[in-house]
Design an enzyme around this catalytic site. Structure first.
Site, PDB file in Angstrom:
ATOM      1  N   ARG A   1     -15.554  -3.719  14.952  1.00 18.40           N
ATOM      2  CA  ARG A   1     -14.027  -4.110  15.238  1.00 18.40           C
ATOM      3  C   ARG A   1     -13.635  -5.258  14.453  1.00 18.40           C
ATOM      4  NH1 ARG A   1     -13.151  -5.813  19.964  1.00 18.40           N
ATOM      5  NH2 ARG A   1     -11.065  -5.392  19.882  1.00 18.40           N
TER       6      ARG A   1
ATOM      7  N   LYS B   1       2.311  -5.275  -7.565  1.00 16.79           N
ATOM      8  CA  LYS B   1       1.768  -6.511  -6.713  1.00 16.79           C
ATOM      9  C   LYS B   1       0.330  -6.628  -7.513  1.00 16.79           C
ATOM     10  CE  LYS B   1      -0.706  -4.993  -3.097  1.00 16.79           C
ATOM     11  NZ  LYS B   1      -1.979  -5.597  -3.095  1.00 16.79           N
TER      12      LYS B   1
ATOM     13  N   HIS C   1       2.335  -6.025   2.202  1.00 18.30           N
ATOM     14  CA  HIS C   1       2.414  -4.987   3.074  1.00 18.30           C
ATOM     15  C   HIS C   1       2.722  -5.122   4.424  1.00 18.30           C
ATOM     16  CE1 HIS C   1       1.169  -3.104  -0.584  1.00 18.30           C
ATOM     17  NE2 HIS C   1      -0.318  -3.150  -0.253  1.00 18.30           N
TER      18      HIS C   1
END
Length: 580
Positions: free
Chosen positions: A548, A233, A325
């Site tokens: 986060r 890829k 993915h």
């Protein structure tokens, strides 16, 4: 009497490529179709592979014809194996690059150590760099983990050819000469595996050079001989560029010879998804919209571009991770049960579920770009990144699968760089109990059952459930049933994804490689969104390096139905922590 036009026959060949039965169909048609002419013959390098129906490839044409009528499908009789007497040539193009030395050659060495490579195997490195065999060996040695004697024996199999990538480069003729000299063994099948550890923009010219100079197996090839090419890829930048690349490569190598590698399909827990779902009836009852509230597939990296922003900026996090993915993981989670274990039966179901997903819009995503924090530079401070870059380094995409099993269940694919941890996790959260018996409704909503698969680091599968807290009081707690691979399989070495996928290619098993229609379906989901981002229509929310992610992700996840269990943290076993 069988009558078929040459045009219809050519159509048969195109369709049969997808079913890995080109040679069987061709053999049968040439024997029973009077209109078949020499002009309709397939290219000389299209031969029977070990993944074609075995009897079809070896019996006489008449037996093949009779067998055709005794099977419901060509896929009912197939086998993927390595012929014991095969003479194998593995050509690694881009041999001087990072991917080859860090992934491809170490994977080949691991297969060699475990005895999975045929005895008659040679490995040829090909690149533009001016290297000798010894110089290649020196480059590879630090990345080959094993006993010194094993490494030395493996390197004796490896030689180097210097050459350009243009279609008419003389290096391809040198490659062909090495391969043909190696194959001088009477009555033995030959295998030629071309691994393109190269950027995709050179694939067309490289495949043209290989097809013309290195793919002809001769006038009378062995029925078990084959030619295969592995390509990395990204497969294009959007739907149109992907289709263009597929057309260019497909004109040189049929679909049953092209192996589009996505290394996430080679990960242990990715492959366990198929077994776990369809070998355990316990999952069938609740794996649907009636019990599942939402699904999250999360990819987190705790580092930034690290000076490689030039490459990343061309693609962004969606093209780099989510479109391939994470979308492949979604397909494995959401697909229906295949008819059989045949690679194309499995890929048929993956393609079906991807086609049920509507193209994404800007309101379906949260995008972000990391800034400086925790002593680390921001994305735009990377000298290889343009000052005005609009490439997202974080994305959360909410997808809906419009079929009977999953209608109304949000699937959230999240990926980001420079976050607070490194992990890849699949989280399937179930609805709360509609009639709470223990505690208030609000408390029960914060203690939902979850089925979690942790792909990395430290592979694990666990199910979160509410249990009674030990003691005299009737108090509840959130705990888990836990399968930590490092604990349960402490004596087993989990193979690297590249080891498994290269071995699959040698065997002729395309199950864990991306088929063209899968690729088309995946790009169809993301292309409208990507074009909107490229036009500058998307808002990028800044987030601090080591955090986060963007603050906007929390209301976005809440809108998708996700509820975090307050005070709960999964604790990996010591062996899982060591494995991580």
């Amino acid at each position: 009497t069988v009558s078929v036009s040459a045009r219809s026959l050519q159509g048969w060949f195109v369709l049969s490529d997808l079913c890995c039965t080109t040679v069987a169909v061709h053999t049968w048609c040439r024997s029973y179709c009077p209109t078949t002419t020499a002009a309709n013959k397939l290219p000389a390098h299209v031969t029977a592979s070990s993944c074609t129906p075995v009897a079809m490839a070896t019996d006489t044409a008449k037996k093949s014809y009779n067998r055709l009528h005794s099977m419901a499908s060509f896929r009912d009789d197939w086998d993927c194996k390595i012929a014991p007497d095969i003479t194998l040539s593995i050509v690694v193009l881009g041999a001087s690059g990072d991917l080859a030395k860090k992934k491809t050659f170490p994977a080949l060495f691991a297969l060699y150590k475990q005895g999975f490579l045929p005895k008659a195997t040679q490995i040829i490195g090909y690149a533009r760099s001016k290297l000798t065999d010894e110089a290649l060996h020196e480059r590879l040695t630090p990345y080959l983990k094993g006993e010194e004697q094993q490494v030395a024996k493996f390197l004796k199999l490896c030689l180097y050819v210097q050459g350009d990538y243009t279609p008419d480069a003389p290096g391809y003729q040198q490659l062909s000469q090495h391969i043909e000299e190696w194959e001088q063994q009477p009555n033995s099948p030959a295998g030629r595996l071309f691994y393109l550890a190269l950027p995709p923009y050179v694939y067309p010219e490289v495949c043209q050079g290989l097809s013309h100079a290195c793919s002809n197996l001769g006038p009378n090839p062995h029925s078990s001989s084959w030619v295969r090419a592995i390509v990395e890829k990204p497969f294009g930048n959007d739907l149109d560029s992907s289709e263009e690349l597929c057309e260019q490569l497909g004109a040189l190598f049929p679909e049953n010879q092209l192996y589009r590698i996505d290394h996430y399909l080679g990960k242990e827990l990715s492959q366990n998804l198929l077994v776990m779902r369809w070998a355990n009836p316990i999952f069938g009852a609740w794996w649907n919209r009636h019990y599942v509230n939402n699904v999250q597939i999360s990819f987190k990296e705790d580092f930034g571009t690290q000076g490689r922003g030039g490459y990343f900026d061309t693609y962004g996090i969606i093209r780099d991770v989510i479109q391939n993915h994470l979308t492949q993981l979604l397909a494995l989670i959401a697909m229906e049960c295949p008819v059989s274990n045949h690679p194309d039966d499995i890929r048929d179901e993956k393609c079906k579920v991807l086609r049920c997903i509507a193209p994404l819009k800007l309101e379906d995503v949260v995008l972000g770009q990391y800034t400086a924090g925790n002593g680390q530079p921001g994305y735009l401070e990377d000298s290889t990144v343009p000052d005005d870059s609009r490439a997202p380094t974080y994305a959360a995409c909410r997808l809906q699968i419009n079929n009977e099993r999953w209608a109304g269940v949000p699937f959230v694919l999240r990926a980001g760089k420079a976050l607070n941890e490194r992990s890849v996790v699949v989280r399937i959260q179930l609805h709360e109990n509609p009639v709470p018996l223990f505690g208030s409704q609000g408390a029960q909503q914060q203690m939902r059952n979850e089925f979690v698969m942790r792909l990395q680091p430290g592979e694990a599968i666990y199910a979160k459930m509410v249990v009674k807290k030990p003691g005299l009081e009737m108090a509840t707690d959130m705990s888990e049933l836990d399968l930590s691979y490092g604990e349960r399989y402490s004596d087993v070495k989990i193979p690297d994804a590249y080891e498994r996928l290269i071995l699959d290619c040698i065997r002729g098993d395309q199950q864990h490689f991306v088929r063209r229609d899968e690729l088309r379906a995946a790009w169809s989901i993301f292309t409208p969104l990507l074009h909107a981002i490229d036009r500058g229509e998307a808002q990028l929310e800044p987030y601090e390096y080591g955090s986060r992610g963007p603050a906007g992700q929390d209301p976005f996840l809440a809108a998708a139905g996700y509820k975090r269990t307050a005070g709960y943290n999964w604790k990996p076993s010591k062996s899982s922590e060591q494995a991580a």
